[in-house]
Design a protein around this motif. Structure first.
Motif, PDB file in Angstrom:
ATOM      1  N   GLY A 156      46.070  34.088  53.367  1.00 53.29           N
ATOM      2  CA  GLY A 156      46.348  35.746  53.779  1.00 53.29           C
ATOM      3  C   GLY A 156      45.255  36.125  54.578  1.00 53.29           C
ATOM      4  O   GLY A 156      44.162  35.438  54.656  1.00 53.29           O
ATOM      5  N   CYS A 178      46.148  41.742  49.873  1.00 50.49           N
ATOM      6  CA  CYS A 178      46.381  40.701  49.596  1.00 50.49           C
ATOM      7  C   CYS A 178      46.280  40.167  48.132  1.00 50.49           C
ATOM      8  O   CYS A 178      46.671  39.031  47.750  1.00 50.49           O
ATOM      9  N   VAL A 189      40.682  33.489  49.485  1.00 49.56           N
ATOM     10  CA  VAL A 189      41.855  33.942  50.535  1.00 49.56           C
ATOM     11  C   VAL A 189      41.319  33.310  51.789  1.00 49.56           C
ATOM     12  O   VAL A 189      40.114  33.279  52.112  1.00 49.56           O
TER      13      VAL A 189
END
Length: 290
Positions: free
Chosen positions: A179, A186, A153
């Motif tokens: 994200g 997420c 992420v």
């Protein structure tokens, strides 16, 4: 800037002589002029370290002279060499880098090593990296453990583009997500390992940055006033997403280990281990879920 080598274009020049010339010009901006000069020559001229040591001769064309001059000018402006070259090695592999993404550093290899050791006996481990940046950690782990399901992420669109490029270029197969690492929604499911090299510089640290660091994205460096914001938030939010016995692994700043270890204990983690970097500084903390 003066001409790099005062020689006719059709006259050959020794790589040893050329390296010495570059070193002299780089000495005013770096403590490792020889190392940087060698890398610049290898990149621009496509020569090897052996070629330089043996004093092989080459002819510089106009394009190569322009490239060498541009690189020297960039370094004299204290732009990071990694950005100027466009790639940097991490764990023996080249990673594409540029303005907008944190530069991979040797000390971060310690985190990769500890994660790989921590999941060594887990078949098909599910691994999540938060604040992934260039992807150097997630991509490395995925390539070293082809049986792993690795997620990564990253919040910054600029950094995320480098993450995607490196994932594709190296064929790692990481599941990349644009994200917020503070948003546990997420990505779904639980993990055998959650790792992060989050921003960890404090207010004081940010005021004392070396010129090169000022070119790197502040959002990848600044961990709020005490440098510990992300450790507090990530630990509080993500511990419950670890599978039983799962590993939480962080890279940390110098002297931050007592506070981060306390956060880990308060979150119910145990088996807290610390690992020093190549300079002897405690750089990585790991802990296990019960």
């Amino acid at each position: 800037m003066k001409e790099i080598v005062a020689l006719p274009e059709d006259e050959k020049v020794s790589l040893t002589e050329l390296e010495h010339t570059l070193q002299q010009q780089l000495a005013e901006v770096t403590e490792t002029p020889g190392f940087e000069a060698g890398l610049i020559l290898e990149t621009v001229l496509g020569v090897s370290r052996t070629d330089i040591l043996l004093g092989k001769t080459v002819s510089l064309d106009n394009k190569q002279r322009e490239q060498l001059t541009a690189l020297l000018e960039g370094r004299k402006e204290r732009r990071p060499l990694q950005y100027l070259l466009g790639s940097w090695e991490f764990y023996g592999r080249p990673f594409i880098v540029g303005e907008g993404v944190l530069i991979p550093r040797p000390d971060t290899e310690i985190l990769a090593e500890q994660v790989l050791e921590g999941v060594r006996d887990i078949p098909n481990p599910r691994i999540l990296e938060l604040c992934g940046g260039s992807g150097c950690l997630a991509v490395t782990i995925a390539l070293e453990r082809p049986d792993a399901e690795v997620w990564c992420v990253e919040k910054s669109p600029e950094a995320f583009s480098y993450l995607q490029k490196n994932n594709q270029a190296l064929g790692a197969g990481v599941h990349t997500l644009l994200g917020d690492a503070l948003d546990t929604g997420c990505v779904e499911g639980n993990f055998d390992c959650i790792l992060s090299n989050p921003p960890y510089l404090s207010d004081t640290d940010m005021q004392e940055l070396e010129p090169e660091l000022s070119y790197e994205p502040a959002m990848a460096l600044y961990g709020e006033s005490d440098g510990l914001f992300f450790y507090r938030e990530l630990t509080a939010r993500w511990v419950e997403r670890l599978r039983p016995g799962g590993l939480l692994a962080y890279e940390i700043g110098m002297g931050q280990h007592p506070q981060v270890a306390k956060m880990m204990r308060s979150a119910g983690l145990n088996t807290i281990c610390q690992t020093r970097d190549y300079g002897g500084i405690i750089r990585v903390l790991t802990a296990r879920a019960r």
